[in-house]
Write an enzyme that holds these catalytic residues in place. Structure first.
Site, PDB file in Angstrom:
ATOM      1  N   ALA A   1      -6.348   8.456  -7.992  1.00  0.00           N
ATOM      2  CA  ALA A   1      -6.331   7.710  -9.098  1.00  0.00           C
ATOM      3  C   ALA A   1      -5.450   6.510  -9.171  1.00  0.00           C
ATOM      4  CB  ALA A   1      -5.730   8.609 -10.457  1.00  0.00           C
ATOM      5  N   TRP A   2      -5.999   5.412  -9.226  1.00  0.00           N
ATOM      6  CA  TRP A   2      -5.277   3.850  -9.544  1.00  0.00           C
ATOM      7  C   TRP A   2      -6.165   3.028  -9.899  1.00  0.00           C
ATOM      8  CZ3 TRP A   2      -0.527   3.861  -7.533  1.00  0.00           C
ATOM      9  CH2 TRP A   2       0.114   2.567  -7.487  1.00  0.00           C
TER      10      TRP A   2
ATOM     11  N   TYR B   1      -0.006  -5.092  -6.311  1.00  0.00           N
ATOM     12  CA  TYR B   1      -0.642  -3.984  -5.836  1.00  0.00           C
ATOM     13  C   TYR B   1       0.090  -3.387  -4.690  1.00  0.00           C
ATOM     14  CZ  TYR B   1      -4.389  -0.883  -3.610  1.00  0.00           C
ATOM     15  OH  TYR B   1      -4.972   0.185  -3.029  1.00  0.00           O
TER      16      TYR B   1
END
Length: 276
Positions: free
Chosen positions: A69-70, A131
């Protein structure tokens, strides 16, 4: 064996879930929506960012957690990377402290930042995008947690992914989209930079094979180990798909963290695949 996959309906997650199901594992799939999720997977509706201490039991008490998940993974300067960082850490910390014995988390070459040459597990990191900064910080926090808790920890560092292009947001996805719209030209850089490319099918295989073993741990490069010029890979992609669109070279400069030549050391993943 029960395996929880977070981000199960994402670009990578859907492929990982399908492969694990095909191999006969009991798969718990966690995401915000479940459209298109493999019907044999057990859907987990409990929000992973609820900050509940007993989240481990609430998501099925898995033997392994593969955390994919991201949010905004393709948007490197999104503020959400920083906003969500503590949520990822608290979720994983609560999982570990309440019973999880094997944690696998998806990393990225962008943790390293600007670097020329082969990346291995000891390469210094100096990320230059939000990121990369968020992923690098999460890895450091989990390594700190590992020193205080006994669990198997694998950080799978991905590179440049090709495939499932209409669901992604890579340069290949953008070219496929512009081709579908009938555009004649795709504005491009010089394309001279060399990167480590891997198909989504092979990356899926490497993620799964790394996760279901516990002998090789730590940072594992999921990659080909082979640097290829970006323009060569893109021209190959256009030719393979019989696209009519042409590259317009030199329109965009390289990003500040785009290295002239960078690739992963694949020695650990080769050992894993040879032992499968």
């Amino acid at each position: 064996m029960k395996i929880l996959v977070t981000g199960a309906n994402g670009y990578l997650g859907k492929h990982v879930v399908n492969k694990l199901v095909d191999m006969g594992y009991t798969v718990y799939a966690s995401d915000l929506n479940f459209n298109g999720i493999n019907e044999k997977a057990i859907k987990v509706y409990e929000p992973i960012f609820s900050e509940k201490k007993d989240i481990y039991k609430l998501v099925g008490a898995p033997d392994i957690c593969i955390h994919l998940a991201w949010r905004d993974g393709f948007v490197h300067e999104s503020e959400n990377h920083i906003v969500d960082l503590s949520k990822h850490y608290i979720f994983l910390k609560n999982m570990i402290e309440n019973g999880l014995k094997h944690l696998v988390v998806m990393g990225t070459m962008h943790e390293v930042g600007y670097y020329e040459g082969k990346i291995d597990e000891n390469t210094p990191t100096n990320p230059l995008s939000k990121y990369g900064i968020a992923k690098n910080t999460l890895r450091q926090l989990l390594q700190n947690l590992e020193r205080r808790n006994e669990f198997i920890f694998q950080w799978l560092r991905a590179y440049y992914i090709i495939g499932d292009d209409l669901r992604g947001n890579s340069i290949f996805s953008k070219i496929a989209l512009m081709e579908s719209k009938g555009e004649k030209y795709f504005p491009f850089t010089t394309g001279e930079n060399k990167y480590d490319f891997i198909s989504i099918e092979e990356l899926t295989n490497q993620i799964v094979m790394s996760s279901i073993q516990n002998e090789i741990t730590g940072i594992i490069n999921c990659c080909s180990g082979n640097p290829v010029k970006l323009k060569d890979k893109v021209e190959e992609f256009i030719k393979k798909n019989n696209f009519k669109i042409k590259l317009k070279y030199g329109v965009y400069p390289s990003r500040i963290y785009d290295s002239p030549e960078i690739w992963g050391d694949n020695s650990k993943i080769i050992k894993i695949l040879n032992n499968k």
